[in-house]
Enzyme design. Sequence first.
Site, PDB file in Angstrom:
ATOM      1  N   TYR B  51     -10.703 -18.680   3.069  1.00 14.39           N
ATOM      2  CA  TYR B  51      -9.966 -19.882   2.691  1.00 14.39           C
ATOM      3  C   TYR B  51     -10.373 -21.032   3.605  1.00 14.39           C
ATOM      4  CZ  TYR B  51      -6.881 -17.175  -0.367  1.00 14.39           C
ATOM      5  OH  TYR B  51      -6.374 -16.397  -1.370  1.00 14.39           O
ATOM      6  N   GLU B  52     -10.509 -22.232   3.041  1.00 14.84           N
ATOM      7  CA  GLU B  52     -11.049 -23.336   3.824  1.00 14.84           C
ATOM      8  C   GLU B  52     -10.148 -23.724   4.995  1.00 14.84           C
ATOM      9  OE1 GLU B  52     -11.626 -26.327   0.876  1.00 14.84           O
ATOM     10  OE2 GLU B  52      -9.516 -26.825   0.719  1.00 14.84           O
ATOM     11  N   SER B  53      -8.888 -23.287   4.960  1.00 15.53           N
ATOM     12  CA  SER B  53      -7.998 -23.551   6.089  1.00 15.53           C
ATOM     13  C   SER B  53      -8.433 -22.796   7.338  1.00 15.53           C
ATOM     14  CB  SER B  53      -6.577 -23.143   5.724  1.00 15.53           C
ATOM     15  OG  SER B  53      -6.538 -21.786   5.317  1.00 15.53           O
ATOM     16  N   GLY B  54      -9.337 -21.825   7.203  1.00 15.23           N
ATOM     17  CA  GLY B  54      -9.852 -21.130   8.380  1.00 15.23           C
ATOM     18  C   GLY B  54      -9.652 -19.630   8.353  1.00 15.23           C
TER      19      GLY B  54
END
Lengths: 284, 239
Positions: B51-54
């Site tokens: 997920y691009e949130s990390g």
Amino acid sequence: MAEITSLREAVEELVHDGDSVALEGFTHLIPFAAGHEIARQGRRHLTLVRLTPDVILDQLIGVGCADALVFSWGGNPGVGSLHRFRDAVENAWPLALRIEEFSHGVMANRFVAGASGLPFTVMRGDAGNDLVRRTSSLAPVICPFTGERLTAVAALRPDVAVVHAQQADRRGNVMLWGITGVQKEAVLAARRSIVTVEEIVDTLAPRPNAVVLPTWAVSAVAVVPGGTHPSYALGYSVRDNHFYRSWDAVSRDRVRFRAWMERHVLGVAGWDEYRRSLELGVVA
Amino acid sequence: MERLWTPEEMMTVAAARHLPDRCICFVGIGRPGVAANLARATHAPGIVLVYESGAIGAKPWRLPLSIGDGELAETADLVVSVPEMFNYWLQGGWIDIGFLGAAQIDRRGRINTTVIGDYTRPSVRLPGSGGAPEIARSSRRVLVVASHSPRVFVDRLDFITSGAEGVSAVITDLGVLDRDRASGELVLTALHPGVSVDEVRAATGWPLRVADEVRVSAPPAPGELEALRTLVARREVAA
């Protein structure tokens, strides 16, 4: 050394009309309390900077704090539109809003360049999209070693970075963990910084994945328990998904939005009163 | 014929089937998250969700509302900063499949999630690019999931948010379009049960090319439907 102070004093001293202000926190640790304080103090002509504007910038844009927005994804995650952001872009209400937009990777790297003291940094590709035509902060550059065509992304150096963290110690060293977004880069790229924290502790215990900001890299620290609502602080609170869903109806209508902001943000003394006004309960 | 599933469910199931077990999948916001978690709950328990949130290797029990919900970080193999995510893991070439949604898509598989109408005076201002341009550029393959209508499948994009470099297939509620390598154009290769070629053509804003042989998707199996509905129900309870 960071000054440990009240949020009100920190915003009075460090956020000025006309500043560029990065309020960071990628879904997690969004500095809502600090955003509300900026709105309450009536700051104007701000350039707001944030990868994901989220509800916090919807609120600041809707009350007219901002002339400009630098961002990469302006939606209400999992819910839909940010209506105040859309109304500003589509109808210039309450003010015209200049926008400069990028992708997440470009925004992150603009902060990296700023934190690195560089005028720009480099990314792969020549951005086969229309974003590049709408900004002067992206430019093609040729690799001097391979001849490959790459993209130069200009550094971002906000006047102020505002972030929220779980803990600080008594000297003002700050620790945050969980999803840490671009907070470290935003604080180091900015000229000044405000960090709100859940609590002050005697000693910061080492944790996996934690980001530590030393006290001498931060301007001010203010204790605001629960200061991320409706976002969250891992280990302290959970994301208020119900609030994010209800924001859709509140923000859709200009009159209802104004009334909501008066009642819960502009017309209250501070964060504790905001929480009481929403019957959120006391944070221990 | 009475169906026991909706076109939206068929789309999600068909999208999930495109994700092989143990692939490294970068999950975009919205529909891709549902399909990716369905794949993990059914045929692909070893899929690595990024997920691009990390969050890398997230294993959420319920579908997150946002891509940054706490459960993603708490169940991840590792959590990294956004610059690290985009520079090392995505641009560094570790992602097998990038999985995206779209507000508009054209015949080459290019995507618009920025504006409907003129950029400076938009009729609808959409959220914008997020990580899509980098995901499209740096993943080995890109899958797109979108509902099929002339408003979405347009002859001309109002704005090009991400290029088509890696797009290999588009999964819709009517069928599947694969991108032909030679011409770079999306071609109808599969129909969901009960859908006709004419229906897909009518829902597409350009003269759609149809493959010589068009497969018919297998309808959702009972296990797939049950897993999908369980995921969706858990999300609703949590809300």
